[in-house]
Design a protein around this motif. Structure first.
Motif, PDB file in Angstrom:
ATOM      1  N   UNK A 303      61.746  92.686  48.779  1.00 28.07           N
ATOM      2  CA  UNK A 303      63.175  92.862  49.069  1.00 28.07           C
ATOM      3  C   UNK A 303      63.970  92.969  47.773  1.00 28.07           C
ATOM      4  N   UNK A 304      63.658  92.103  46.811  1.00 26.54           N
ATOM      5  CA  UNK A 304      64.364  92.096  45.516  1.00 26.54           C
ATOM      6  C   UNK A 304      64.180  93.434  44.806  1.00 26.54           C
ATOM      7  N   UNK A 305      62.953  93.920  44.758  1.00 20.91           N
ATOM      8  CA  UNK A 305      62.684  95.202  44.101  1.00 20.91           C
ATOM      9  C   UNK A 305      63.392  96.348  44.828  1.00 20.91           C
ATOM     10  N   UNK A 306      63.402  96.282  46.166  1.00 24.21           N
ATOM     11  CA  UNK A 306      64.083  97.307  46.964  1.00 24.21           C
ATOM     12  C   UNK A 306      65.575  97.363  46.628  1.00 24.21           C
ATOM     13  N   UNK A 307      66.193  96.210  46.508  1.00 20.91           N
ATOM     14  CA  UNK A 307      67.630  96.153  46.195  1.00 20.91           C
ATOM     15  C   UNK A 307      67.897  96.660  44.784  1.00 20.91           C
ATOM     16  N   UNK A 308      67.052  96.257  43.817  1.00 24.95           N
ATOM     17  CA  UNK A 308      67.252  96.703  42.430  1.00 24.95           C
ATOM     18  C   UNK A 308      67.076  98.216  42.307  1.00 24.95           C
ATOM     19  N   UNK A 309      66.105  98.767  43.004  1.00 19.85           N
ATOM     20  CA  UNK A 309      65.930 100.221  42.989  1.00 19.85           C
ATOM     21  C   UNK A 309      67.106 100.925  43.664  1.00 19.85           C
ATOM     22  N   UNK A 310      67.640 100.272  44.712  1.00 17.51           N
ATOM     23  CA  UNK A 310      68.840 100.814  45.366  1.00 17.51           C
ATOM     24  C   UNK A 310      70.029 100.808  44.426  1.00 17.51           C
ATOM     25  N   UNK A 394      75.808  98.340  50.499  1.00 17.29           N
ATOM     26  CA  UNK A 394      74.338  98.332  50.565  1.00 17.29           C
ATOM     27  C   UNK A 394      73.768  96.916  50.516  1.00 17.29           C
ATOM     28  N   UNK A 395      74.220  96.140  49.561  1.00 17.55           N
ATOM     29  CA  UNK A 395      73.667  94.798  49.367  1.00 17.55           C
ATOM     30  C   UNK A 395      73.969  93.891  50.569  1.00 17.55           C
ATOM     31  N   UNK A 396      75.207  93.922  51.028  1.00 17.97           N
ATOM     32  CA  UNK A 396      75.591  93.045  52.138  1.00 17.97           C
ATOM     33  C   UNK A 396      74.764  93.326  53.399  1.00 17.97           C
ATOM     34  N   UNK A 397      74.634  94.603  53.829  1.00 15.21           N
ATOM     35  CA  UNK A 397      73.801  94.851  55.028  1.00 15.21           C
ATOM     36  C   UNK A 397      72.357  94.401  54.868  1.00 15.21           C
ATOM     37  N   UNK A 398      71.803  94.574  53.636  1.00 16.84           N
ATOM     38  CA  UNK A 398      70.416  94.158  53.404  1.00 16.84           C
ATOM     39  C   UNK A 398      70.278  92.653  53.592  1.00 16.84           C
ATOM     40  N   UNK A 399      71.209  91.903  52.991  1.00 20.58           N
ATOM     41  CA  UNK A 399      71.170  90.438  53.107  1.00 20.58           C
ATOM     42  C   UNK A 399      71.390  90.012  54.557  1.00 20.58           C
ATOM     43  N   UNK A 400      72.350  90.678  55.228  1.00 21.74           N
ATOM     44  CA  UNK A 400      72.611  90.320  56.615  1.00 21.74           C
ATOM     45  C   UNK A 400      71.397  90.611  57.494  1.00 21.74           C
ATOM     46  N   UNK A 401      70.681  91.711  57.163  1.00 21.48           N
ATOM     47  CA  UNK A 401      69.486  92.069  57.932  1.00 21.48           C
ATOM     48  C   UNK A 401      68.368  91.039  57.705  1.00 21.48           C
ATOM     49  N   UNK A 402      68.251  90.564  56.439  1.00 17.95           N
ATOM     50  CA  UNK A 402      67.250  89.521  56.133  1.00 17.95           C
ATOM     51  C   UNK A 402      67.562  88.265  56.941  1.00 17.95           C
ATOM     52  N   UNK A 403      68.838  87.883  56.938  1.00 20.98           N
ATOM     53  CA  UNK A 403      69.241  86.694  57.685  1.00 20.98           C
ATOM     54  C   UNK A 403      68.998  86.873  59.184  1.00 20.98           C
ATOM     55  N   UNK A 404      69.262  88.081  59.698  1.00 24.45           N
ATOM     56  CA  UNK A 404      69.052  88.358  61.109  1.00 24.45           C
ATOM     57  C   UNK A 404      67.572  88.210  61.476  1.00 24.45           C
ATOM     58  N   UNK A 405      66.705  88.776  60.634  1.00 24.02           N
ATOM     59  CA  UNK A 405      65.265  88.692  60.890  1.00 24.02           C
ATOM     60  C   UNK A 405      64.802  87.242  60.942  1.00 24.02           C
ATOM     61  N   UNK A 406      65.305  86.430  60.017  1.00 21.93           N
ATOM     62  CA  UNK A 406      64.911  85.022  59.991  1.00 21.93           C
ATOM     63  C   UNK A 406      65.429  84.295  61.228  1.00 21.93           C
ATOM     64  N   UNK A 407      66.675  84.637  61.640  1.00 21.49           N
ATOM     65  CA  UNK A 407      67.250  84.009  62.831  1.00 21.49           C
ATOM     66  C   UNK A 407      66.489  84.422  64.092  1.00 21.49           C
ATOM     67  N   UNK A 408      66.059  85.690  64.148  1.00 18.80           N
ATOM     68  CA  UNK A 408      65.303  86.174  65.307  1.00 18.80           C
ATOM     69  C   UNK A 408      64.034  85.364  65.504  1.00 18.80           C
ATOM     70  N   UNK A 409      63.298  85.175  64.421  1.00 17.88           N
ATOM     71  CA  UNK A 409      62.048  84.415  64.499  1.00 17.88           C
ATOM     72  C   UNK A 409      62.308  82.964  64.908  1.00 17.88           C
ATOM     73  N   UNK A 410      63.407  82.431  64.370  1.00 15.55           N
ATOM     74  CA  UNK A 410      63.749  81.042  64.664  1.00 15.55           C
ATOM     75  C   UNK A 410      64.159  80.874  66.131  1.00 15.55           C
ATOM     76  N   UNK A 411      64.934  81.834  66.675  1.00 14.86           N
ATOM     77  CA  UNK A 411      65.474  81.700  68.034  1.00 14.86           C
ATOM     78  C   UNK A 411      64.455  82.084  69.108  1.00 14.86           C
ATOM     79  N   UNK A 412      63.715  83.199  68.878  1.00 15.67           N
ATOM     80  CA  UNK A 412      62.852  83.730  69.930  1.00 15.67           C
ATOM     81  C   UNK A 412      61.384  83.320  69.806  1.00 15.67           C
ATOM     82  N   UNK A 413      60.995  82.843  68.641  1.00 11.00           N
ATOM     83  CA  UNK A 413      59.623  82.378  68.475  1.00 11.00           C
ATOM     84  C   UNK A 413      58.617  83.498  68.349  1.00 11.00           C
ATOM     85  N   UNK A 414      57.368  83.212  68.766  1.00 10.96           N
ATOM     86  CA  UNK A 414      56.264  84.138  68.512  1.00 10.96           C
ATOM     87  C   UNK A 414      56.328  85.393  69.383  1.00 10.96           C
TER      88      UNK A 414
END
Length: 510
Positions: A303-310, A394-414
């Motif tokens: 993710x870090x490399x993706x953002x820096x290249x962006x 660009x940066x804000x949507x990427x971070x928000x998407x990372x947070x969303x992915x983590x929340x999805x796993x936390x809320x919905x499980x496997x």
């Protein structure tokens, strides 16, 4: 105080003028009634006299308004007519005077609106321009020589925008208007006429008048430009503070001429043997150490490399189409203010990474901004603007998407995908009229609910989404779901999905 007096006087004039207009509206009716009776009579002279008196009243009204606007004597416009005129000619004259009055009334309101706007935003400037306009101008005996000198000064001054040109015109017209008997003479332009035309003017008094108004114009324009320069410098300083995070990053005397791609490669490449001939300076070493710690803490190297290249792509993007420093500075301030998400609400590694990006940008571009905006490189200013836009778009949507992915796993499980697909199907049932919905068994199995609970969820969806209009549907759904006898975890899953539906579906399908 001077401006207050002017406004009070203008208000009184306006009140008097309005009173005259109201009176004249009433007198129009009386005039028409009188004319009808007069026309039955044969006394043609009386009819003309009444009309001439009416014309005189209108001329006085127009004169008062025109002097407010232009300092000219409007009476001169209509008193040079032939003495013996027909009724039709006088009526046409009254009509023309009315039209001009209405035209000048509109112009007056535009000037009043413009001045009030400037008073609200630039009171210091307006006070200064009032002083210049009211000040007596002492002229030199060498009229022609002084005019040439002032014309040269004026021609070298920067051009103003349309609003500023109107402000100049307004304060030039104000000059001497309130000094009895010294209004601007009819027929002479207040523009800065070429010296050839100036020499053609025969009257010395008119030459003095033209010189006086040229001196006045130069003084007003210079004051506006000085004010604009100071205001722009203040804005530029604010923009620099945004880039440096209010001075957190200081100019570095040791600057290396890495291009941005190489600099970022040095920071993110652990195996930089290919850069064996490059000695990292102290600042770059510190940046690399900070980035390594962020990657280690987050475990998100990709993710870090993706953002820096962006970020590199953003720097190489299309520059602002305008080279106007004022516009770029305004955009920097606006972009800086539009970092709308609350940084403190992010995880620590995200906060650290955003801070790192600001520091990286400052090292490569922000550090190159001089203190004085007059010597700034527009390209460098533009690069800093593009960095802020990258953070916002660009940066804000990427971070928000990372947070969303983590929340999805936390809320919905496997069984994330299966559960999200099921809730997505449930959200469509409002459009299905047939109560015998297929796949009920699958819904109950995935969501681990009874037939009764499933029917109650579907009922809430239909109640909220079948009605026309979209206002407040999400809030109604949230209240409805929370009122059901289902597990809190399922309530949370449904409500979270509906609030983030578009991004969730995009995330699980990517």
């Amino acid at each position: 105080m001077q401006m207050v007096k002017k406004i009070e006087k203008n208000t009184k004039i306006k009140q008097v003028t309005n009173k005259q207009v109201n009176t004249n509206n009433t007198s129009n009716v009386r005039l028409n009634q009188g004319l009808n009776s007069i026309k039955k009579d044969t006394n043609r002279k009386s009819e003309v006299d009444i009309l001439l008196k009416k014309e005189e009243e209108k001329i006085v009204e127009l004169n008062a308004l025109q002097v407010q606007l232009y300092g000219k004597n409007a009476v001169q416009d209509y008193r040079d007519m032939k003495e013996n005129r027909s009724i039709e000619e006088v009526i046409d004259s009254i009509s023309e005077i009315k039209k001009k009055y209405e035209e000048y009334e509109k112009i007056k309101h535009k000037y009043i609106h413009l001045i009030n706007t400037y008073i609200n935003f630039y009171p210091v400037l307006i006070n200064k321009l009032n002083e210049i306009s009211d000040k007596e101008i002492i002229l030199s005996d060498k009229i022609e020589e002084e005019y040439i000198k002032m014309l040269n000064v004026y021609n070298k001054l920067p051009r103003l925008n349309e609003g500023e040109r109107k402000i100049v015109r307004y304060f030039m017209f104000r000059h001497k208007v309130n000094i009895p008997g010294k209004g601007v003479k009819q027929g002479y332009s207040l523009s800065a006429i070429p010296i050839e035309k100036f020499k053609e003017v025969k009257s010395k008094d008119i030459q003095k008048l033209l010189l006086e108004y040229l001196i006045l114009r130069v003084a007003i324009v210079e004051e506006i430009i000085e004010f604009k320069n100071k205001e722009l410098q203040d804005k530029y300083t604010k923009a620099k503070n945004i880039i440096s995070r209010d001075g957190k990053y200081k100019p570095n005397k040791i600057m290396e001429s890495y291009d941005i791609e190489l600099l970022i490669s040095l920071l993110i490449d652990d195996k930089y043997s290919k850069y064996a001939n490059i000695t990292l300076n102290k600042k770059v070493k510190l940046l690399k150490q900070k980035l390594d710690e962020i990657i280690k803490e987050s475990g998100k190297r990709t993710i870090v490399e993706h953002i820096l290249n962006g970020l590199i792509s953003s720097y190489h993007g299309e520059l602002s189409s305008s080279n106007d420093i004022s516009n770029i500075v305004d955009s920097i301030i606006r972009e800086g203010n539009e970092v709308s998400y609350n940084v403190t609400s992010l995880s620590q590694w995200e906060q650290d990474f955003i801070d790192f990006l600001y520091e990286l940008n400052y090292y490569y571009y922000g550090d190159k901004l001089p203190k004085d905006r007059k010597t700034v490189n527009v390209k460098v200013l533009n690069k800093n603007l593009m960095f802020l836009r990258f953070i916002n778009t660009k940066m804000r949507p990427i971070i928000e998407q990372i947070n969303l992915s983590e929340q999805l796993r936390e809320i919905y499980g496997s069984n994330l995908v299966e559960k999200v697909d099921t809730i997505n199907e449930l959200s469509k049932v409002a459009k299905i009229k047939n109560k015998d919905i297929k796949a009920k068994g699958k819904y109950k199995s995935v969501l681990k609910i009874s037939s009764k609970q499933l029917d109650s969820i579907i009922k809430v969806y239909r109640k909220c989404f079948n009605k026309k209009g979209s206002g407040g549907k999400l809030k109604k759904l949230e209240r409805g779901i929370n009122s059901l006898e289902i597990s809190d975890s399922l309530k949370k899953e449904i409500i979270f999905f509906e609030k983030n539906k578009e991004n969730i579906l995009k995330d699980i399908r990517s």
